[in-house]
Design a protein around this motif. Structure first.
Motif: not given
Length: 239
Positions: A48-54, A58-61, A77-81, A104-111
């Protein structure tokens, strides 16, 4: 090629192929990449309440599969793509919206080498078919360790070394002789898929990558071969 030049080159490659990226993945792997990704996400720890980072989303699979997994278990969900390529991010966000995923998904540009995240802020970090494209892998692995919380999980799905000698010969022939032709026909970009083949051949084998992950600070590092090692899932934990 310098690290900066490599990063710019890779970014250009994925900008060119973004619109045909998913179609090419299906064509090159005969759809098997979808099975690999489901097996990969099957290893994602759920709490519960976990933060996931992908990373290299890419195209989000993977982002989509994690989101669906959490929802099935009744969790918000709390996911940062994160991806360095804005075209890929836009494609991924649109793909998830088409599946009805609008929150539930935040999209960020970054390396991968400089993640836009606070230290010890992430519960699980995934990277799927992205580590081989990172210019400085050691720095990226250290960055993954930095942003994970104590007890955090790291998961990597990547091409690896085929274990069976005869299958390895067939696989190498397919990569060099067939994949660039598919890239020319489907994506009208032979050069991009010649780079893909070269990046697979140059990527460390299972044991070498395991050592690199351990050297970045991770404990209990393991790997599992899929399809005889065409790809492998590496897992580590921040203790």
């Amino acid at each position: 090629m310098s690290l900066e030049s490599h990063a710019a080159f890779v970014k250009g490659v994925f900008s060119r192929v973004a619109n045909r990226y998913d179609l090419m993945n299906d064509a090159m792997s005969f759809g098997v990449h979808r099975i690999w990704k489901r097996q990969f996400v099957g290893k994602v720890s759920v709490k519960p309440n976990a933060h996931y980072v992908d990373v290299a989303a890419g195209t989000g699979d993977i982002t989509r599969l994690i989101h669906q997994k959490l929802q099935r278990q009744g969790m918000m969900p709390k996911i940062t793509a994160i991806d360095p390529n804005p075209e890929m991010l836009a494609k991924g966000e649109a793909a998830l919206m088409d599946k009805g995923i609008v929150s539930g998904v935040e999209w960020l540009e970054g390396s991968a080498e400089v993640l836009p995240l606070d230290e010890a802020s992430v519960d699980t970090l995934t990277i799927s078919f992205g580590l081989r494209n990172v210019s400085d892998r050691e720095l990226a692995l250290q960055e993954f360790y930095r942003v994970l919380k104590p007890g955090g999980q790291f998961l990597c799905l990547e091409f690896s070394k085929v274990q069976h000698k005869i299958l390895n010969m067939i696989y190498k022939t397919y990569n060099t002789a067939v994949i660039p032709k598919i890239g020319q026909i489907v994506a009208n970009d032979r050069d991009a898929y010649e780079y893909l083949v070269e990046s697979i051949a140059a990527f460390p084998d299972q044991e070498t990558l395991k050592v690199k992950i351990e050297a970045s600070g991770f404990d209990a590092v393991t790997y599992e071969n899929l399809t005889d090692g065409i790809v492998a899932i590496h897992q580590g934990w921040k203790i």
